[in-house]
Write an enzyme that holds these catalytic residues in place. Sequence first.
Site, PDB file in Angstrom:
ATOM      1  N   GLY A 247       4.293  -8.096  -4.353  1.00 27.29           N
ATOM      2  CA  GLY A 247       3.859  -8.291  -2.966  1.00 27.29           C
ATOM      3  C   GLY A 247       2.354  -8.359  -2.859  1.00 27.29           C
TER       4      GLY A 247
ATOM      5  N   GLY B  75       3.250  -4.026 -10.340  1.00 27.82           N
ATOM      6  CA  GLY B  75       2.464  -4.234  -9.112  1.00 27.82           C
ATOM      7  C   GLY B  75       1.533  -3.094  -8.737  1.00 27.82           C
TER       8      GLY B  75
ATOM      9  N   ILE C 146       1.882   0.134  -8.941  1.00 23.65           N
ATOM     10  CA  ILE C 146       1.873   1.381  -9.740  1.00 23.65           C
ATOM     11  C   ILE C 146       0.795   1.237 -10.815  1.00 23.65           C
ATOM     12  CG2 ILE C 146       3.215   2.951 -11.177  1.00 23.65           C
ATOM     13  CD1 ILE C 146       5.775   1.685 -10.083  1.00 23.65           C
TER      14      ILE C 146
ATOM     15  N   GLU D 230      -3.979  -4.784 -14.763  1.00 23.99           N
ATOM     16  CA  GLU D 230      -3.155  -3.785 -14.055  1.00 23.99           C
ATOM     17  C   GLU D 230      -2.064  -4.435 -13.215  1.00 23.99           C
ATOM     18  OE1 GLU D 230      -1.740  -0.648 -13.802  1.00 23.99           O
ATOM     19  OE2 GLU D 230      -3.803   0.026 -14.100  1.00 23.99           O
TER      20      GLU D 230
ATOM     21  N   LYS E 234       7.115  -7.455 -19.435  1.00 22.52           N
ATOM     22  CA  LYS E 234       6.432  -6.228 -18.992  1.00 22.52           C
ATOM     23  C   LYS E 234       6.664  -5.058 -19.951  1.00 22.52           C
ATOM     24  CE  LYS E 234       6.647  -7.601 -14.116  1.00 22.52           C
ATOM     25  NZ  LYS E 234       7.494  -7.560 -12.913  1.00 22.52           N
TER      26      LYS E 234
END
Length: 429
Positions: A305, A137, A139, A132, A208
């Site tokens: 982050g 990140g 979401i 995931e 991605k």
Amino acid sequence: MRKQKIGIAIFGLGTVGSGVINLINKQRASIKLRTGIDLQVKTVCAKSKRKKRPFNLSSFNWVDDPISFTKDKEIDVIVELVGGEKGISRRVIEEGIKQGKHIVTANKALLANFGENLAKLAEEYEVSLRYEAAVAGGIPIIKVLTESLISNKLTSIYGVINGTCNYILTKMETEGRDYNDVFSEAKRLGYVEADPELDIGGIDSAHKISILSSLAFGTKLDYRNVSTKGIKSVSLEDIREASKMGFKIKLLARAEYKKGVLEQEVAPCLVKKNTPIAQVQGSTNIVVLEGEDIGETVFSGPGAGMGPTASAVVSDLISIALGDKVPTLLNSIRSSKRSQKGVNEKESSFYVRFQLRDRSGVIALLSSKLSSQKISISQMKQKEPSKGKATLIMTTHKTLQENLSKALHQIKKSKICFGEPVSIRIQEI
Ligand code: HSE
């Protein structure tokens, strides 16, 4: 696996690894109360033991060799947070799978390049491989595609999935600073990947989108067929001119599956200011999915982050502990659906910027080259020339990318312009 106590090993204690430990420390009791699962981080490994970290390292077993995780009976899940498609990460994951360990990783490069092999291996050894945190990140887009929207026939997926590029483009736009200035700031803030080309060259977005499109359309994971262009050629002037015409410039990742053909593209695009994509500021990510039954759904949130990425990793750990049975790449590893590089078969309008020689007949020549490719101009503006150079900005009516490329090549060859003309697609979304 449905187990109350989960033994965890973490490989990589940088921002994300430290975030995972802090999040588990903070929420362990609450997670246990709500799910019945006790997440127990037992063993850790990273490049340097001595580095200062925001948690107490002595609470965990330290190992110098992460391969030793794979043989440790107390470990149920290995969390790989080192990254990179080459080197030790892949070995730890493959060896871990072969020893029956479940895997959680944020390694988008590894998945994009070797996801199919890893998915097959995980299937063979009947373990979960979850990721995931690899895309967007915080979401939960992998869960959305593999579970929540699984009943839908999805037709298109697009978004802004590289926070660093969006940060740079947003700062250029809102603060009127040039690319190099904002890029240096992003680097100082630690946003840029160790190899900056991954971000600004569009490669991270390509990794991605290839993962997302495989899940969305059931096509083979095909990173190599993503047509990829980064943001280096986008100037402050382009951002300002686009803004005057009602657009923002975003690094858009896009995949469509139509008539049996998959198109995947990463490129800077002009998007109308009133679209959800244009609203996304800073390092925030957005993903828009279109499906026959669901219609359009929009997901946005922090794309990177410590906190958001740790949240994604911990959610994977809980899913595994609760008995996850979702195949790694669904059944796309057996798919025979085709993919095709590029988007040249669809017409679009384009924004184009030239630096022209300031002399008679230049515009006539330029327009004849455009007309030879049947390209019609929609808007055109020339700025006050200076030092023999004149900036010309135009937008075209709809044309094929291929035709525009041919016309721009001929214009360049005719020596009426300085440097490379800049062309950016105006994306209808
Ligand atoms: N370099 C990535 C980004 C980090 O900027 O989005 C998250 O994958």
